[in-house]
Design a protein around this motif. Structure first.
Motif, short mmCIF file in Angstrom:
data_model
loop_
_atom_site.label_atom_id
_atom_site.label_comp_id
_atom_site.label_asym_id
_atom_site.label_seq_id
_atom_site.Cartn_x
_atom_site.Cartn_y
_atom_site.Cartn_z
N ARG B 172 0.86 -1.18 0.00
CA ARG B 172 0.00 0.00 0.00
C ARG B 172 0.90 1.23 0.00
NH1 ARG B 172 -3.81 -2.52 -1.48
NH2 ARG B 172 -5.67 -3.07 -0.31
N TYR B 176 -1.67 6.02 -2.70
CA TYR B 176 -2.90 5.25 -2.94
C TYR B 176 -3.88 5.50 -1.81
CZ TYR B 176 -5.97 1.18 -2.80
OH TYR B 176 -7.07 0.38 -2.72
N LYS B 180 -7.49 7.34 -2.07
CA LYS B 180 -8.71 6.57 -1.79
C LYS B 180 -9.52 7.23 -0.68
CE LYS B 180 -8.60 2.42 0.11
NZ LYS B 180 -8.32 0.98 0.16
N TRP B 241 -19.87 -0.29 6.89
CA TRP B 241 -19.62 -1.37 5.93
C TRP B 241 -20.60 -1.24 4.77
CZ3 TRP B 241 -22.23 -5.51 3.82
CH2 TRP B 241 -21.44 -6.52 3.25
N PRO B 242 -20.28 -1.47 3.52
CA PRO B 242 -18.99 -1.89 2.96
C PRO B 242 -18.14 -0.73 2.43
CG PRO B 242 -20.69 -2.14 1.32
CD PRO B 242 -21.31 -1.44 2.47
N PHE B 243 -18.34 0.47 2.98
CA PHE B 243 -17.56 1.62 2.50
C PHE B 243 -16.49 2.00 3.51
CE2 PHE B 243 -22.01 2.09 1.05
CZ PHE B 243 -21.80 1.84 -0.29
N HIS B 244 -15.89 1.01 4.16
CA HIS B 244 -15.00 1.29 5.27
C HIS B 244 -13.53 1.19 4.90
CE1 HIS B 244 -15.42 -3.03 4.88
NE2 HIS B 244 -14.18 -3.08 5.31
N THR B 245 -13.19 0.65 3.70
CA THR B 245 -11.79 0.27 3.49
C THR B 245 -10.86 1.47 3.40
OG1 THR B 245 -12.10 0.18 1.12
CG2 THR B 245 -12.38 -1.88 2.32
N ASP B 249 -6.71 1.44 5.62
CA ASP B 249 -5.59 1.78 4.75
C ASP B 249 -5.11 3.20 5.04
OD1 ASP B 249 -5.29 -0.60 3.43
OD2 ASP B 249 -6.76 -0.13 1.89
#
Lengths: 178, 501
Positions: B172, B176, B180, B241-245, B249
């Motif tokens: 990572r 990036y 993001k 969730w599912p917009f947590h990533t 990171d």
């Protein structure tokens, strides 16, 4: 905490212990619980203290029997445990490994829980993030790549696109008004 | 004495210092440091004052109010169309206090930044001004303005001062993660933007003033359509969730103090937005959509905790742990009963101080060891006893040990959830059990056991780190043993939210 519960209208039964154990209640008050110990301990169906003679004597007898057996095996006839051990070898192994419960727990944690967790973490990184979130970004980029070929420099094509757009907007506007 | 100038100062002071730092020569790194720490201390003082001077049992819904007209009677705007309207209620007060605490701790922890520290602090204070603005604004226009102001500096803070990481199976870069994070959050805020204009037009009273918009009775179908815009839009910042990533990171790439602010206060903006915009503006929409939020909240809790358990990197672990803990906040909000919502706000505060302490401690370790791999360490307690003590207490607060802040918050949330959704409440408790697994495993692997000779040269915390950690720890313990100042303020306001029983 419990005073707060009451503020929200959650009713808890606290009268019983106050009635049954007035001394404890005063102790609680002295310790600084404003409602007495009844504010802290709740009994739905209090019982009077009941002294069961049979249970008490039975358990004392069991303790005495255990002490006696231990004294006999380790002091009076110290070679006895070794003989029993030799005869009941599988039982001894089982007991000295605490019935393998620790190994069972360790295996469940290593093989099931942590392995499952690694699957979820893999799913999160590869499916949710790399496919879902990054995929949305790549799709946007790819759509832009496709659209750049419409940037031809041919003015009649631009004009046609504008006309189509205006007509489409007008249709939408009129149909919404109607 | 209550005056809106206190809240104004929490926004204006960091903005002023950001400008002031522009004229400080960047060679004078120490001067920059002292100005920044002094500002952090002043913000901590202001927010503590706002919290404790907040009056209980008064008729006013908002205190410390201040309203300055910016634009009115132009075009579609009526009287007091767009105003700088500041004020806090019992939910805003602990959030302002939280921001003050985490900001002061973050400036202390940032004292060790050497690379372009002037630029760093300018961006940090812009971010902080945005966060204070969101928690105190009572005008939709300024609310959104400050919301964006809080997000955008993250891009540069991570992109410039962050770190790229390579792991066994993937890598990572900080660029990036920065891109993001910004794209996801700005993308989500578009939904909020649409929702704000929908409410403005539907209300038809020509103002963005929130208390006035709260008075309007919105059509039920309108509420059902617009509420998800606020729910998803704000929810993304809360790690839904599912917009947590973007969040784990982002943590891994971010410098220490930015991680502290990111998990400590930034994610709370999302949950705060769900209350301020969603539940208070559109109570019938909230009632309709809350079962969905409850489901997603439980997914957040369990999925986040399970993911955290599989992580080998300290920051990923705490990052997923944050996602899991924000799930409790979402669960609490979704109960729509007073105990649950009260617990959600308590959890926002509790998680804020506790996770900031964890990230601060990870920073202490990473800056010396230059690795964050949990398995690489062992027996740290011999070299760094104070570090281990602080980190362990934060970890124990995280798993809900009684006497620390996490217990108070989670207790209320579970109580509320069991009244409305008993089965999901049980799953939530499972999440707390999993939290205990990964926190205790991490402690046994890294802090105790066999000492790894490779780390014999590690030093314990510096004075600045000590001060910041002690400040955060004090509030973890305060809330754990004496939650009344928080509960009194929050409960009073929660009962005034329409639709909360």
């Amino acid at each position: 905490m419990l005073a707060n519960l009451r503020r929200y209208g959650i009713e808890l039964d606290e009268t019983d212990i106050k009635r049954e154990c007035p001394v404890f209640d005063q102790v609680g008050r002295a310790m600084g619980f404003p409602g007495g110990i009844g504010d802290v301990i709740f009994l739905q169906h209090p019982h009077a203290f009941d002294f069961n003679v049979a249970v008490t004597l039975g358990s004392i007898a069991l303790v005495a029997a255990g002490l006696g057996a231990g004294w006999y095996a380790w002091v009076v006839r110290p070679q006895l445990p070794t003989r029993i051990m030799a005869r009941l070898q599988p039982v001894h192994t089982l007991v000295s490994n605490e019935y393998y419960l620790d190994d069972l727990y360790q295996a469940i944690i290593d093989r099931v829980i942590l392995a499952g967790a690694r699957v979820v973490a893999w799913f999160d990184r590869n499916v949710v993030n790399d496919t879902g979130i990054d995929g949305a970004a790549y799709t946007t980029g790819f759509a832009a790549y496709l659209m750049k070929f419409q940037q031809t420099g041919k003015l009649p094509n631009y004009a046609l696109a504008m006309v189509i757009g205006i007509v489409a907007l007008a249709v939408v506007a009129f149909s919404l008004k109607a | 004495m209550q005056t809106g100038y206190v809240l104004l100062a929490t926004i204006a002071l960091p903005l002023f210092v950001a400008v002031l730092l522009l004229v400080v020569p960047s060679k004078r790194a120490d001067l920059v440091r002292y100005i920044s720490i002094a500002t952090g201390f002043a913000l901590f003082g202001l927010s503590t004052y706002a919290f404790f001077a907040y009056q209980l049992a008064t008729a006013d819904t908002y205190q410390f109010e201040l309203q300055w007209t910016w634009i009115e009677n132009v075009g579609f705007l009526g009287d007091k169309g767009i105003t700088l309207h500041l004020g806090i209620d019992g939910i805003g007060a602990p959030m302002v206090l939280l921001t003050g605490i985490v900001t002061f701790a973050a400036t202390l922890i940032s004292a060790k930044i050497d690379y372009r520290n002037k630029d760093y602090f300018i961006l940090l204070f812009l971010l902080v001004a945005g966060v204070f603005g969101v928690f105190t604004s009572l005008d939709l226009f300024f609310w959104f303005f400050f919301y964006e102001l809080a997000v955008l500096p993250m891009y540069l803070l991570i992109g410039v001062w962050g770190s790229s990481s390579t792991f066994a199976t993937f890598a990572r870069t900080k660029e990036y993660s920065a891109v993001k994070l910004t794209m996801v959050l700005v993308g989500a805020s578009v939904l909020i933007f649409v929702g704000i204009f929908a409410v403005f037009v539907e209300a038809g009273i020509g103002t963005f003033d929130l208390p006035q918009l709260y008075e309007v009775q919105y059509d039920e179908n309108f509420q059902k359509v617009v509420f998800p815009l606020f729910l998803i839009g704000c929810g993304v910042l809360a790690g839904l969730w599912p917009f947590h990533t973007w969040s784990p990171d982002g943590h891994v790439a971010a410098p220490t103090a930015v991680s502290m602010l990111h998990a400590g206060v930034l994610m709370k903006l999302g949950a705060f937005g769900i209350i301020r915009l969603g539940m208070q503006l559109l109570p019938e929409g909230a009632e309709f959509w809350m079962p969905m939020l409850m489901t997603l909240g439980v997914i957040n809790v369990v999925y986040g905790a399970i993911s955290a358990m599989a992580q080998t990197d300290f920051k990923y672990m705490v990052g997923y742990s944050s996602m899991s803990h924000m799930g409790y906040v979402l669960m609490g909000l979704a109960t729509l009963n007073a105990v649950g919502v009260n617990g959600a706000v308590l959890q926002m505060f509790s998680h804020g101080v506790m996770t900031a302490l964890m990230f601060a401690m990870i920073g202490v370790l990473y800056d010396q060891a230059h690795t964050r791999e949990i398995a690489a360490f062992g027996g740290l307690v011999k070299r760094m006893p104070h570090f281990v003590a602080f980190f362990s207490i934060a970890g124990l607060a995280s798993l809900g040990l009684p006497g620390l802040s996490g217990f108070v918050a989670e207790f209320n949330i579970f109580l509320g959830t069991f009244q409305t959704y008993p089965a999901l409440g049980a799953l939530g408790i499972l999440g707390a059990a999993i939290t205990a697994v990964y926190i205790l495993r991490m402690m046994s692997q890294a802090f105790f056991g066999e000492e790894n000779e490779k780390w014999a040269g590690l030093k314990d915390m510096s004075r600045y780190e000590y001060a910041g950690a002690a400040l955060l720890l004090a509030f973890i313990v305060l809330m754990g043993v004496f939650p009344s100042p928080f509960v009194d303020r929050i409960a009073e306001t929660v009962l005034k939210i329409p639709g909360v029983s």
